[in-house]
Structures are given as structure tokens and as C-alpha cells.
Design an enzyme around this catalytic site. Structure first.
Site, PDB file in Angstrom:
ATOM      1  NE  ARG A  38      -1.083   2.411   2.999  1.00 32.98           N
ATOM      2  CZ  ARG A  38      -0.538   3.499   3.513  1.00 32.98           C
ATOM      3  NH1 ARG A  38      -0.487   4.630   2.819  1.00 32.98           N
ATOM      4  NH2 ARG A  38      -0.003   3.482   4.729  1.00 32.98           N
ATOM      5  CG  ASP A  39       3.165   4.399   3.004  1.00 33.40           C
ATOM      6  OD1 ASP A  39       3.285   5.224   2.096  1.00 33.40           O
ATOM      7  OD2 ASP A  39       3.323   4.689   4.206  1.00 33.40           O
ATOM      8  CG  HIS A  57       3.776   4.737   9.282  1.00 36.39           C
ATOM      9  ND1 HIS A  57       3.059   3.767   8.612  1.00 36.39           N
ATOM     10  CD2 HIS A  57       4.137   5.632   8.327  1.00 36.39           C
ATOM     11  CE1 HIS A  57       2.992   4.059   7.316  1.00 36.39           C
ATOM     12  NE2 HIS A  57       3.640   5.183   7.119  1.00 36.39           N
ATOM     13  CG  HIS A  88       7.522   7.770   5.329  1.00 38.95           C
ATOM     14  ND1 HIS A  88       7.314   7.262   4.084  1.00 38.95           N
ATOM     15  CD2 HIS A  88       6.351   7.590   6.001  1.00 38.95           C
ATOM     16  CE1 HIS A  88       6.073   6.815   3.980  1.00 38.95           C
ATOM     17  NE2 HIS A  88       5.452   6.999   5.138  1.00 38.95           N
ATOM     18  CB  CYS A 126       2.020  10.367   1.468  1.00 35.70           C
ATOM     19  SG  CYS A 126       0.394  11.089   1.262  1.00 35.70           S
ATOM     20  CG  ASN A 130       6.823   3.366   4.170  1.00 30.73           C
ATOM     21  OD1 ASN A 130       6.443   3.617   3.043  1.00 30.73           O
ATOM     22  ND2 ASN A 130       6.058   3.520   5.224  1.00 30.73           N
TER      23      ASN A 130
HETATM   24  P1  HMG Z   1     -13.303  14.037  -2.538  1.00 32.29           P
HETATM   25  O1  HMG Z   1     -13.008  14.348  -3.958  1.00 32.29           O
HETATM   26  O2  HMG Z   1     -13.471  15.162  -1.570  1.00 32.29           O
HETATM   27  O3  HMG Z   1     -14.534  13.029  -2.436  1.00 32.29           O
HETATM   28  O4  HMG Z   1     -12.131  13.095  -2.023  1.00 32.29           O
HETATM   29  P2  HMG Z   1     -16.089  13.242  -2.523  1.00 32.29           P
HETATM   30  O5  HMG Z   1     -16.698  12.568  -1.339  1.00 32.29           O
HETATM   31  O6  HMG Z   1     -16.413  14.689  -2.773  1.00 32.29           O
HETATM   32  O7  HMG Z   1     -16.467  12.389  -3.861  1.00 32.29           O
HETATM   33  C1  HMG Z   1     -16.012  12.758  -5.142  1.00 32.29           C
HETATM   34  C2  HMG Z   1     -16.060  11.548  -6.067  1.00 32.29           C
HETATM   35  O8  HMG Z   1     -15.157  10.541  -5.606  1.00 32.29           O
HETATM   36  C3  HMG Z   1     -17.434  10.873  -6.115  1.00 32.29           C
HETATM   37  O9  HMG Z   1     -17.580  10.329  -7.422  1.00 32.29           O
HETATM   38  C4  HMG Z   1     -17.300   9.748  -5.132  1.00 32.29           C
HETATM   39  O10 HMG Z   1     -18.161   8.653  -5.378  1.00 32.29           O
HETATM   40  C5  HMG Z   1     -15.861   9.325  -5.354  1.00 32.29           C
HETATM   41  P3  HMG Z   1     -18.449  11.061  -8.561  1.00 32.29           P
HETATM   42  O11 HMG Z   1     -19.799  11.210  -7.957  1.00 32.29           O
HETATM   43  O12 HMG Z   1     -17.757  12.403  -8.783  1.00 32.29           O
HETATM   44  O13 HMG Z   1     -18.337  10.126  -9.707  1.00 32.29           O
HETATM   45  N1  HMG Z   1     -15.304   8.673  -4.162  1.00 32.29           N
HETATM   46  C6  HMG Z   1     -14.736   7.454  -4.149  1.00 32.29           C
HETATM   47  N2  HMG Z   1     -14.517   6.545  -5.119  1.00 32.29           N
HETATM   48  C7  HMG Z   1     -13.920   5.397  -4.761  1.00 32.29           C
HETATM   49  N3  HMG Z   1     -13.532   5.109  -3.477  1.00 32.29           N
HETATM   50  C8  HMG Z   1     -13.733   5.997  -2.502  1.00 32.29           C
HETATM   51  C9  HMG Z   1     -14.351   7.227  -2.814  1.00 32.29           C
HETATM   52  N4  HMG Z   1     -14.701   8.284  -2.081  1.00 32.29           N
HETATM   53  C10 HMG Z   1     -15.275   9.168  -2.902  1.00 32.29           C
HETATM   54  N5  HMG Z   1     -13.343   5.706  -1.253  1.00 32.29           N
HETATM   55  C11 HMG Z   1     -11.267  11.357  -0.614  1.00 32.29           C
HETATM   56  C12 HMG Z   1     -12.067  12.647  -0.678  1.00 32.29           C
HETATM   57  C13 HMG Z   1     -10.998  11.072   0.840  1.00 32.29           C
HETATM   58  C14 HMG Z   1     -12.091  10.253  -1.239  1.00 32.29           C
HETATM   59  C15 HMG Z   1      -9.951  11.554  -1.403  1.00 32.29           C
HETATM   60  O14 HMG Z   1      -9.316  12.713  -0.943  1.00 32.29           O
HETATM   61  C16 HMG Z   1      -8.993  10.388  -1.269  1.00 32.29           C
HETATM   62  O15 HMG Z   1      -9.297   9.293  -1.719  1.00 32.29           O
HETATM   63  N6  HMG Z   1      -7.815  10.610  -0.639  1.00 32.29           N
HETATM   64  C17 HMG Z   1      -6.873   9.548  -0.397  1.00 32.29           C
HETATM   65  C18 HMG Z   1      -5.468  10.069  -0.453  1.00 32.29           C
HETATM   66  C19 HMG Z   1      -4.503   8.955  -0.099  1.00 32.29           C
HETATM   67  O16 HMG Z   1      -4.795   7.780  -0.293  1.00 32.29           O
HETATM   68  N7  HMG Z   1      -3.311   9.318   0.427  1.00 32.29           N
HETATM   69  C20 HMG Z   1      -2.311   8.350   0.789  1.00 32.29           C
HETATM   70  C21 HMG Z   1      -2.659   7.558   2.000  1.00 32.29           C
HETATM   71  S1  HMG Z   1      -2.319   8.364   3.545  1.00 32.29           S
HETATM   72  C22 HMG Z   1      -0.618   8.099   3.806  1.00 32.29           C
HETATM   73  O17 HMG Z   1       0.064   7.644   2.933  1.00 32.29           O
HETATM   74  C23 HMG Z   1      -0.053   8.354   5.179  1.00 32.29           C
HETATM   75  C24 HMG Z   1       0.187   7.062   5.972  1.00 32.29           C
HETATM   76  O18 HMG Z   1       1.064   6.185   5.295  1.00 32.29           O
HETATM   77  C25 HMG Z   1       0.799   7.404   7.344  1.00 32.29           C
HETATM   78  C26 HMG Z   1       1.969   8.373   7.262  1.00 32.29           C
HETATM   79  O19 HMG Z   1       2.969   8.058   6.583  1.00 32.29           O
HETATM   80  O20 HMG Z   1       1.839   9.424   7.880  1.00 32.29           O
HETATM   81  C27 HMG Z   1      -1.122   6.307   6.218  1.00 32.29           C
HETATM   82 MG    MG Z   2       3.244   6.375   5.271  1.00 33.07          MG
END
Ligand code: HMG
Ligand code: MG
Length: 297
Positions: free
Chosen positions: A13-14, A205, A207, A238, A247
Site C-alpha cells: 500500500r504505502d 510508522h 519514513h 505519500c 518507508n
Molecule cells: P473528494 O473528492 O473530496 O470526495 O475526495 P467526494 O466525497 O467529494 O467524492 C467525489 C467523487 O469521488 C465521487 O464520485 C465519489 O463517489 C468518489 P463522482 O460522484 O464524482 O463520480 N469517491 C470514491 N470513489 C472510490 N472510493 C472511494 C471514494 N470516495 C469518494 N473511497 C477522498 C475525498 C478522501 C475520497 C480523497 O481525498 C482520497 O481518496 N484521498 C486519499 C489520499 C490517499 O490515499 N493518500 C495516501 C494515504 S495516507 C498516507 O500515505 C499516510 C500514511 O502512510 C501514514 C503516514 O505516513 O503518515 C497512512
Molecule cells: Mg506512510
């Protein structure tokens, strides 16, 4: 009794979410299946986030249904909202992770919501998960610094971690998203969080952007933490955290732990083979020093 640390392998994933080239679904499945044979107990498999935000993991459902799920191994996935929860449950996911940050600015870039709003999004997800018997892990990002805000007060980390714990997350993973932390700061942050969330429910966690990850992990181990996130071959970052690099490599963490007499249940030889296999797939050298050294001997 032997001291034991559980490694949460976040490579699929990450590790992959920020890769520029498209990785075939079959290769993602092969990676997870290889990891499943190393003795790991937790492998974060993919993310049911918006495919528009993280195109690399748009095949989450295909990956999850394609893997061989080893008994005794948990395969959590990232879920940002109820849409993600529905998609995950439709393919039989039994453990999820929700994620927010200690910094407002980072949260807005990463999940298009402030901290309060993100917690409100998680509330129905956690309620449904509880009813469905699904375990939920919680991530707090930017615990030692934010690419947009800069310094992040420890009090903000404590507040967000305790809110996720109160919401029902069984474990809170404290993320140094951009790898700017150093050991004494990491220790102080962990101590502060441990005053409100039991240490046994905390994970770290790191990086490795500035090469501090192993030192930070050691400081947190000395403080008593026993769950460590890591990514095989040191992949990762990210897409919404400017400057975030890989990581900490799982192989390096396992090498350090075994050298300290701490068990992980992991076959380091197999893990480092998997790391080199992944690096070859991505067309570069392994990001694990232990993995590289073991190939040379
Ligand atoms: P948004 O654009 O504000 O979503 O995104 P929305 O609720 O306004 O919906 C817009 C459209 O997206 C809609 O579709 C929804 O159905 C669709 P439309 O009607 O326009 O066709 N939608 C989805 N589709 C599939 N799966 C879903 C989903 N949700 C809405 N789950 C949202 C908000 C949270 C969805 C978006 O910002 C997002 O997906 N962000 C994820 C970013 C991400 O994955 N970042 C990396 C992970 S975090 C990380 O790496 C840190 C970590 O490792 C720890 C660390 O290192 O600190 C964990
Ligand atoms: Mg991370």
C-alpha cells in the site's frame, strides 16, 4: 518469554501508492503472496481510496480478491470514508485502517477535509465496522512535522490519537509522514501520546527521508512500543506529502530486531529475497541495506 515485535508490512500500500509507473495487478498480487510466506502477521494490502486521487491503487478490489489469504495473517486496507468501506466489504475485507493527521493543512491536501470533518467521516465507518466485526486501525500522519505547516505541536498529535482511540480504533499508528523526526523528539512524542492511549495500542510508522528511521524506531522500542510499520525494499511515500521518501525498509528493521534478540516470526532471508524481487520489478536497486548486504554474501 521472548520479546516480540509485530511488523506491519505496508509495502503493497504505502510502498506502491506513490510509484510513477503502472504496476500490473498480477505483480501486486504476487508481491502480497510472497510476503504472506515470510512469517509476517499483518500485510496492508491496498487502499479503497478514490482512484482519481491515487490511480496506482485503482485495482484495489482485483488485488484483494486475487491474493491468497494465509490463515493467521491479517490483510488490512486503507478506507477514507463510507464509499471506501462499501467497496472493501464487497470483496470480503475483514480489517481496515482509517487515516487522518495532526496537521489541518496536510489533511486538506491528502483527504480534502479538516481534522474534525475527517473524524466525522470515520464515525459511521467505525459504527458499521463494529456491527460487522471488522477491526479498525487508525493512522495519525505528520506527527513530527508537516510539509505545509512545518512544526506540529505534540499536543495536537495527542488530541487526534486519543480521538481515534475513543472512536474505537484498536491500534493507533503514529506516522512521521515526511521523515523529519529525530530520536529524542520521537520519544517525547510517543511518551505524550502514551499518557492518553495505552502503549500496547500504539504503533510507529517512520519514513526514512533523512536517514533517521531506524534510530527513531530504536528510541520508541526503548519506550516500550512493540508494533512497527515498515515497507519491504524501503519503497513508499505519500503523493500528497511533498518531499516524502520511502518507508523504513522492513528487512532493515527485522535485521535490527533479531540482532537485539527480539523475535518477529519473520524469515529474514525470504523477506530480503522478496525485497530484491520487488526492486527488480520496479527497475532499481533494493532500498534495504540489509537486503543488499544479504545478496552479496
Ligand atoms: P473528494 O473528492 O473530496 O470526495 O475526495 P467526494 O466525497 O467529494 O467524492 C467525489 C467523487 O469521488 C465521487 O464520485 C465519489 O463517489 C468518489 P463522482 O460522484 O464524482 O463520480 N469517491 C470514491 N470513489 C472510490 N472510493 C472511494 C471514494 N470516495 C469518494 N473511497 C477522498 C475525498 C478522501 C475520497 C480523497 O481525498 C482520497 O481518496 N484521498 C486519499 C489520499 C490517499 O490515499 N493518500 C495516501 C494515504 S495516507 C498516507 O500515505 C499516510 C500514511 O502512510 C501514514 C503516514 O505516513 O503518515 C497512512
Ligand atoms: Mg506512510
Amino acid at each position: 518469554m521472548t520479546d516480540f515485535v509485530r511488523i506491519v508490512e505496508v509495502g503493497p500500500r504505502d510502498g506502491l501508492q506513490n510509484e510513477k509507473s503502472v504496476i500490473a495487478t498480477a505483480d501486486k498480487i504476487a508481491l502480497i503472496d510472497r510476503l504472506s510466506r515470510t512469517g509476517l502477521r499483518t500485510i496492508e494490502a491496498t487502499s479503497f481510496v478514490s482512484p482519481r486521487w491515487v490511480p496506482q491503487l485503482a485495482d484495489a478490489a482485483e488485488v484483494f480478491t486475487g491474493i491468497h489469504r494465509e490463515p493467521g495473517v491479517a490483510y488490512p486496507v486503507l478506507v477514507p470514508n463510507e464509499t471506501g468501506y462499501d467497496r472493501a466489504r464487497a470483496v470480503g475485507v475483514e480489517e481496515i485502517a482509517v487515516f487522518t493527521a495532526a496537521s489541518e493543512a496536510f489533511n486538506r491536501k491528502n483527504i480534502n477535509a479538516g481534522i474534525d470533518e475527517s473524524i466525522e467521516r470515520f464515525r459511521p465507518v467505525l459504527a458499521r465496522a463494529a456491527a460487522d466485526g471488522v477491526r479498525v486501525r487508525g493512522y495519525v500522519s505528520t506527527v513530527l512535522g508537516c510539509p505545509y505547516q512545518g512544526d506540529v505541536p505534540v499536543a495536537d498529535v495527542v488530541k487526534v490519537a486519543s480521538r481515534l482511540y475513543e472512536l474505537g480504533c484498536y491500534e493507533i499508528s503514529l506516522g512521521d509522514t515526511i521523515g523529519v523526526g529525530t530520536p529524542l523528539k520521537a520519544r517525547a512524542m510517543l511518551q505524550a501520546v502514551a499518557s492518553v492511549v495505552p502503549l500496547s495500542s500504539l504503533a510507529v510508522h517512520f519514513h526514512d527521508t533523512y536517514g533517521q528511521a531506524l534510530a527513531n524506531i530504536l528510541a520508541c522500542l526503548e519506550e516500550g512500543v512493540r508494533v512497527v510499520d515498515a515497507a519491504v525494499s524501503g519503497t513508499g511515500g505519500c503523493p500528497y506529502a511533498k518531499g516524502a521518501s520511502g518507508n523504513v525498509a522492513s528487512e532493515d528493521v527485522v535485521y535490527m530486531l533479531h540482532g537485539m534478540g527480539i523475535a518477529t516470526g519473520i524469515d529474514l532471508e525470504r523477506l530480503s529475497e522478496t525485497g530484491r524481487w520487488l526492486a527488480a520489478l520496479l527497475g532499481r536497486e533494493t532500498g534495504s541495506k540489509a537486503g543488499k548486504a544479504m545478496a552479496a554474501t
